[in-house]
Enzyme design. Structure first.
Site, mmCIF file in Angstrom:
data_model
loop_
_atom_site.group_PDB
_atom_site.id
_atom_site.type_symbol
_atom_site.label_atom_id
_atom_site.label_comp_id
_atom_site.label_asym_id
_atom_site.label_seq_id
_atom_site.Cartn_x
_atom_site.Cartn_y
_atom_site.Cartn_z
ATOM 1 N N ARG A 58 31.476 36.536 37.456
ATOM 2 C CA ARG A 58 32.590 37.179 38.151
ATOM 3 C C ARG A 58 32.798 38.542 37.513
ATOM 4 N NH1 ARG A 58 34.844 37.935 34.042
ATOM 5 N NH2 ARG A 58 36.553 38.817 35.208
ATOM 6 N N GLY A 59 33.777 39.293 38.037
ATOM 7 C CA GLY A 59 33.940 40.673 37.574
ATOM 8 C C GLY A 59 33.093 41.560 38.477
ATOM 9 N N ARG A 88 32.270 37.076 48.065
ATOM 10 C CA ARG A 88 33.560 37.562 47.559
ATOM 11 C C ARG A 88 33.829 38.907 48.233
ATOM 12 N NH1 ARG A 88 35.149 36.723 41.647
ATOM 13 N NH2 ARG A 88 37.147 36.726 42.719
ATOM 14 N N GLN A 140 41.652 34.286 33.452
ATOM 15 C CA GLN A 140 40.534 35.080 32.909
ATOM 16 C C GLN A 140 40.933 35.775 31.610
ATOM 17 O OE1 GLN A 140 41.498 35.114 36.118
ATOM 18 N NE2 GLN A 140 39.833 35.595 37.511
ATOM 19 N N ASP A 163 38.427 46.305 40.984
ATOM 20 C CA ASP A 163 37.437 45.712 41.897
ATOM 21 C C ASP A 163 37.053 46.674 43.003
ATOM 22 O OD1 ASP A 163 39.031 43.349 40.638
ATOM 23 O OD2 ASP A 163 37.065 42.606 41.250
ATOM 24 N N ASN A 205 42.869 45.502 42.012
ATOM 25 C CA ASN A 205 42.436 44.719 40.837
ATOM 26 C C ASN A 205 43.121 43.354 40.894
ATOM 27 O OD1 ASN A 205 40.903 44.573 38.355
ATOM 28 N ND2 ASN A 205 42.850 44.614 37.272
ATOM 29 N N LYS A 206 42.845 42.538 39.908
ATOM 30 C CA LYS A 206 43.360 41.166 39.854
ATOM 31 C C LYS A 206 44.858 41.091 40.131
ATOM 32 C CE LYS A 206 41.418 38.217 39.393
ATOM 33 N NZ LYS A 206 40.925 37.509 40.602
HETATM 34 O O1 MRU Z 1 38.243 37.332 40.274
HETATM 35 P P1 MRU Z 1 37.497 38.033 39.171
HETATM 36 O O2 MRU Z 1 37.559 37.319 37.861
HETATM 37 O O3 MRU Z 1 36.103 38.416 39.587
HETATM 38 O O4 MRU Z 1 38.316 39.388 39.006
HETATM 39 C C1 MRU Z 1 37.914 40.327 38.065
HETATM 40 C C2 MRU Z 1 38.833 41.462 37.934
HETATM 41 O O5 MRU Z 1 39.819 41.587 38.632
HETATM 42 C C3 MRU Z 1 38.436 42.517 36.972
HETATM 43 O O6 MRU Z 1 39.550 43.122 36.398
HETATM 44 C C4 MRU Z 1 37.637 43.571 37.746
HETATM 45 O O7 MRU Z 1 36.580 42.995 38.430
HETATM 46 C C5 MRU Z 1 37.139 44.630 36.870
HETATM 47 S S1 MRU Z 1 35.754 44.046 35.995
HETATM 48 C C6 MRU Z 1 35.057 45.202 35.043
#
Ligand code: MRU
Length: 371
Positions: free
Chosen positions: A53-54, A90, A206, A247, A257-258
């Site tokens: 993920r990320g 995703r 996370q 993201d 972002n998250k």
């Molecule tokens: O749902 P995830 O764990 O993939 O979300 C990740 C994030 O929101 C990170 O902050 C984002 O991808 C930046 S990663 C360098």
């Protein structure tokens, strides 16, 4: 980055190129295990289940997934079907689409016999470039942290620079180094006294499972806090800056972002704390301008909200990773995975090219001048 003194990356091609290895992030921080992905279908499943993920790592993994699809069947229909399946895993992180388009451009006009090898080269290049971009983000962000230290008259060995971060935008979210955490690693290695407030980042945690794990492995002082604690800490003067990843960032500087990132930015605004976003250029979506209206927000399973994962110590030294329910049986839950922080709340974007204003002019100037 390091785990038990050994340097790792999050993804690598296995010998012979018939499979891709990744660190299984669903088991961290309790178990460190490697997953071997042997087909595009396995890559699709790994991205969907968040084994990886990320945003940047999702892009790199998808590029390798396309290579695996082409190894099995290099036809045009196989190429388009694999891209569609990978793209659907995703919807929010734009790095996924970006990486797939990049491999597509390289292979689509080639003979079938050449496609898998060229896809492999391109996926490898994307991974290597990601490492270089994250390193450069680290260097550029380090300068900001150094300025924070210079401007804080009481900065000393017992009073560190406090950075708050949300979710995981460290090396586990990329190939190596990370985005938001890269400046922190660079600052720590440069000898700055630094401490990280780690938002636990419900619902999937996370922060408490991945960011805390990474920072602990590198020896960076950190403290996990409940997601709602950040505003209070800012009011008490205990946060010098917030640095998060992204993201997707629009051409006008809006940041996706998250979920929960926006609330941190609002609290920063009210308390005069700089809110920085660290990102590689692969996270910029130059085709859109309004984040709230144009970025598709992934809605994930309600079970991620009604249940939590953890480790159960069974006694006699044995333990088991378990998933437990925290809500009443008949309660419903809603789980949007990302939110949008408007550009006006962002102090600056930290990119591999330098630090930009979160605006159309800021981004265009940085990327035109840097060309
Ligand atoms: O749902 P995830 O764990 O993939 O979300 C990740 C994030 O929101 C990170 O902050 C984002 O991808 C930046 S990663 C360098």
């Amino acid at each position: 980055m390091n785990i038990d003194g050994r340097a790792w990356r999050t993804i690598w091609l296995e010998e012979g190129g018939g499979a891709v290895s990744v660190i299984d992030q669903t088991q961290l921080p309790h178990e460190f295990s490697i997953c071997s992905l042997r087909s595009c279908e396995e890559v699709v499943d790994a991205i969907r289940r968040m084994v990886v993920r990320g945003a940047p790592l999702i892009g790199v993994t998808a590029a390798y997934g396309l290579m695996l699809a082409l190894r099995k069947n290099p036809s045009d229909s196989s190429l388009t079907n694999a891209i569609a399946a990978l793209n659907a895993t995703r919807p929010t992180a734009v790095n996924l689409r970006w990486a797939l388009e990049r491999v597509f451009r390289k292979v689509s006009s080639l003979d079938y016999s050449e496609r898998a090898d060229v896809a492999k080269e391109e996926a490898f290049l994307i991974a290597e470039e990601d490492v270089a971009m994250c390193q450069a983000i680290g260097e550029n962000g380090l300068e900001l942290i150094q300025k924070l230290a210079i401007n804080r008259s009481d900065y000393c060995a017992s009073d560190p620079i406090n950075i708050l971060t949300h979710c995981n935008a460290g090396w586990l979210a990329t190939v190596d180094w990370g985005t938001a955490l890269a400046p922190i690693y660079k600052a720590f290695r440069a000898g700055l006294n630094i401490h990280v407030w780690v938002d636990e980042t419900r619902p999937r945690n996370q922060g408490s499972s991945l960011t805390a794990y990474e920072l602990a492995c590198e020896g960076v002082p950190h403290t996990v806090i409940a997601d709602n604690a950040g505003g209070y800490l800012m009011q008490k003067g205990q946060v010098d800056a917030v640095i998060v990843g992204a993201d997707r960032v629009t051409a006008t500087g809006d940041v996706c972002n998250k979920i929960g990132t926006y609330l941190k930015a609002l609290a920063c605004f009210d308390n005069g704390v700089p809110f920085y976003v660290a990102l590689p250029s692969s996270t910029i979506d130059w085709s859109i301008g309004n984040g709230l209206q144009e970025i598709p927000i992934e809605v994930r399973s309600p079970m991620e909200v009604t249940h939590v994962n953890g480790i159960y110590q069974k006694g006699s030294g044995s333990s088991e990773i378990v998933n437990v329910q925290v809500c009443p049986d008949r309660t419903t839950a809603f789980n949007p995975a990302f939110d949008i922080t408007p550009a006006r709340l962002v102090a600056a974007l930290i990119t591999e090219k330098g630090v930009a204003n979160a605006s159309k002019d800021g981004l265009e100037e940085l990327y035109t001048l840097a060309k």
